[in-house]
Design a protein around this motif. Structure first.
Motif, PDB file in Angstrom:
ATOM      1  N   MET A  97       2.005  -2.799 -10.818  1.00  0.00           N
ATOM      2  CA  MET A  97       0.662  -2.832 -10.610  1.00  0.00           C
ATOM      3  C   MET A  97      -0.398  -1.825 -11.077  1.00  0.00           C
ATOM      4  N   PHE A  98      -0.350  -0.577 -10.304  1.00  0.00           N
ATOM      5  CA  PHE A  98      -0.469   0.901 -10.853  1.00  0.00           C
ATOM      6  C   PHE A  98      -0.202   0.999 -12.017  1.00  0.00           C
ATOM      7  N   ALA A  99       0.485   0.631 -12.903  1.00  0.00           N
ATOM      8  CA  ALA A  99       1.260   1.259 -14.119  1.00  0.00           C
ATOM      9  C   ALA A  99       0.060   0.264 -15.110  1.00  0.00           C
ATOM     10  N   LYS A 106      -6.521   3.681  -9.593  1.00  0.00           N
ATOM     11  CA  LYS A 106      -5.230   2.795  -8.486  1.00  0.00           C
ATOM     12  C   LYS A 106      -5.475   3.133  -7.219  1.00  0.00           C
ATOM     13  N   ALA A 107      -6.818   3.887  -6.331  1.00  0.00           N
ATOM     14  CA  ALA A 107      -7.103   3.957  -5.030  1.00  0.00           C
ATOM     15  C   ALA A 107      -7.677   2.830  -4.660  1.00  0.00           C
ATOM     16  N   ALA A 108      -8.768   2.032  -5.982  1.00  0.00           N
ATOM     17  CA  ALA A 108      -9.115   1.134  -5.484  1.00  0.00           C
ATOM     18  C   ALA A 108      -8.089  -0.290  -5.668  1.00  0.00           C
ATOM     19  N   LEU A 109      -7.297  -0.035  -6.357  1.00  0.00           N
ATOM     20  CA  LEU A 109      -6.294  -1.177  -7.049  1.00  0.00           C
ATOM     21  C   LEU A 109      -5.227  -1.581  -5.539  1.00  0.00           C
ATOM     22  N   ALA A 110      -4.882  -0.067  -4.963  1.00  0.00           N
ATOM     23  CA  ALA A 110      -4.079  -0.280  -3.712  1.00  0.00           C
ATOM     24  C   ALA A 110      -4.012  -0.624  -2.146  1.00  0.00           C
ATOM     25  N   LYS A 142     -11.064  -8.669 -15.259  1.00  0.00           N
ATOM     26  CA  LYS A 142     -12.142  -8.453 -16.166  1.00  0.00           C
ATOM     27  C   LYS A 142     -12.111  -7.303 -16.839  1.00  0.00           C
ATOM     28  N   ASP A 143     -11.176  -5.990 -16.530  1.00  0.00           N
ATOM     29  CA  ASP A 143     -11.301  -4.941 -17.146  1.00  0.00           C
ATOM     30  C   ASP A 143      -9.488  -4.726 -18.008  1.00  0.00           C
ATOM     31  N   TYR A 144      -8.930  -5.203 -17.301  1.00  0.00           N
ATOM     32  CA  TYR A 144      -7.641  -5.365 -17.944  1.00  0.00           C
ATOM     33  C   TYR A 144      -7.365  -6.494 -17.675  1.00  0.00           C
ATOM     34  N   ARG A 145      -6.567  -7.016 -19.603  1.00  0.00           N
ATOM     35  CA  ARG A 145      -6.259  -8.219 -19.796  1.00  0.00           C
ATOM     36  C   ARG A 145      -4.958  -8.350 -18.550  1.00  0.00           C
ATOM     37  N   ALA A 146      -3.694  -7.022 -19.063  1.00  0.00           N
ATOM     38  CA  ALA A 146      -2.287  -7.468 -18.469  1.00  0.00           C
ATOM     39  C   ALA A 146      -2.378  -8.371 -16.572  1.00  0.00           C
ATOM     40  N   ILE A 147      -3.081  -7.336 -16.137  1.00  0.00           N
ATOM     41  CA  ILE A 147      -3.489  -7.872 -14.481  1.00  0.00           C
ATOM     42  C   ILE A 147      -4.209  -9.471 -14.576  1.00  0.00           C
TER      43      ILE A 147
END
Length: 232
Positions: A97-99, A106-110, A142-147
């Protein structure tokens, strides 16, 4: 189960090959390396061959399989050990996911991932985790289509299997950390030798490391509290 990749000589050349490692928690609550096997690459088919070997040696039932995200493994487990649940490693998922995001995110996603993959809460269920997962995918999508594309992928429920088990052991079973630490020991002793002369030498050395792991002789605290895995 996991693979560690080690360089060996073969046909006058050196290449990294997969060494398959199966680590078990026994009925007594101690850990034991069931086997170490070599094949050039890791694959679900390769794991199927390993599972056949373990069955021939006496493994009759597996309460839970913990592994990384290798494709097709769930199918192979269903064929070789029918009814065995699969827990995919949450640590591997977080790395993947971080990739998918910028470094500054990354910190907010973590933090959001920690909220999804909670451990030790008796009232936290798979259904709740799945709902949080979808909310997280909506937010980051909303910002990352892969997610965004992960939102409704039911395969990701395999990362939440640990929530079916006692809260006291969830942190022990939701990652492959035990076997990752063992693999680090394997890499440490083989790295000092640059490239090993053949697969037999690697298996001998890894086997020695596994047998010398004194921590495996001690019963894991509270591991037998879960009666799904350790019935009376």
């Amino acid at each position: 189960v996991d693979c560690v990749h080690i360089k060996i000589h073969r046909k006058r050349s050196v290449a990294s090959e997969a060494f398959y490692v199966a680590l078990a928690v026994t009925e007594e609550g101690t850990r034991e390396v069931l086997g170490i096997f070599n094949m050039p690459q890791e694959s679900a088919t390769g794991w199927g061959d390993i599972f056949d070997k373990l069955k021939e040696r006496g493994v009759q039932r597996v309460g839970l399989m913990v592994a990384d995200g290798i494709k097709g493994l769930d199918t192979v487990i269903g064929e070789k050990f029918p009814g065995t649940p699969l827990q995919r490693c949450v640590t591997h998922l977080k790395r993947n996911m971080f990739a998918k995001v910028r470094h500054g995110d990354k910190a907010a996603l973590a933090s959001d991932l920690r909220d999804v993959f909670r451990t030790g809460q008796r009232d936290y269920t798979i259904e709740m985790a799945w709902e949080k997962w979808q909310t997280m995918c909506d937010k980051w999508g909303k910002d990352y289509r892969a997610i965004k594309l992960l939102r409704n992928n039911a395969d990701y429920k395999a990362y939440m299997t640990y929530l079916n088990y006692a809260p006291e052991i969830q942190a022990m079973i939701y990652t492959t950390n035990w076997i990752e630490r063992l693999n680090r020991d394997f890499r440490r002793v083989t790295r000092m030798r640059t490239a090993m002369p053949n697969e037999e030498s690697v298996l001998t050395l890894m086997g020695r490391v596994a047998m010398d792991h004194k921590a495996f002789d001690r019963a894991l605290p509270n591991i037998t509290v879960d009666k799904k895995l350790f019935p009376d």
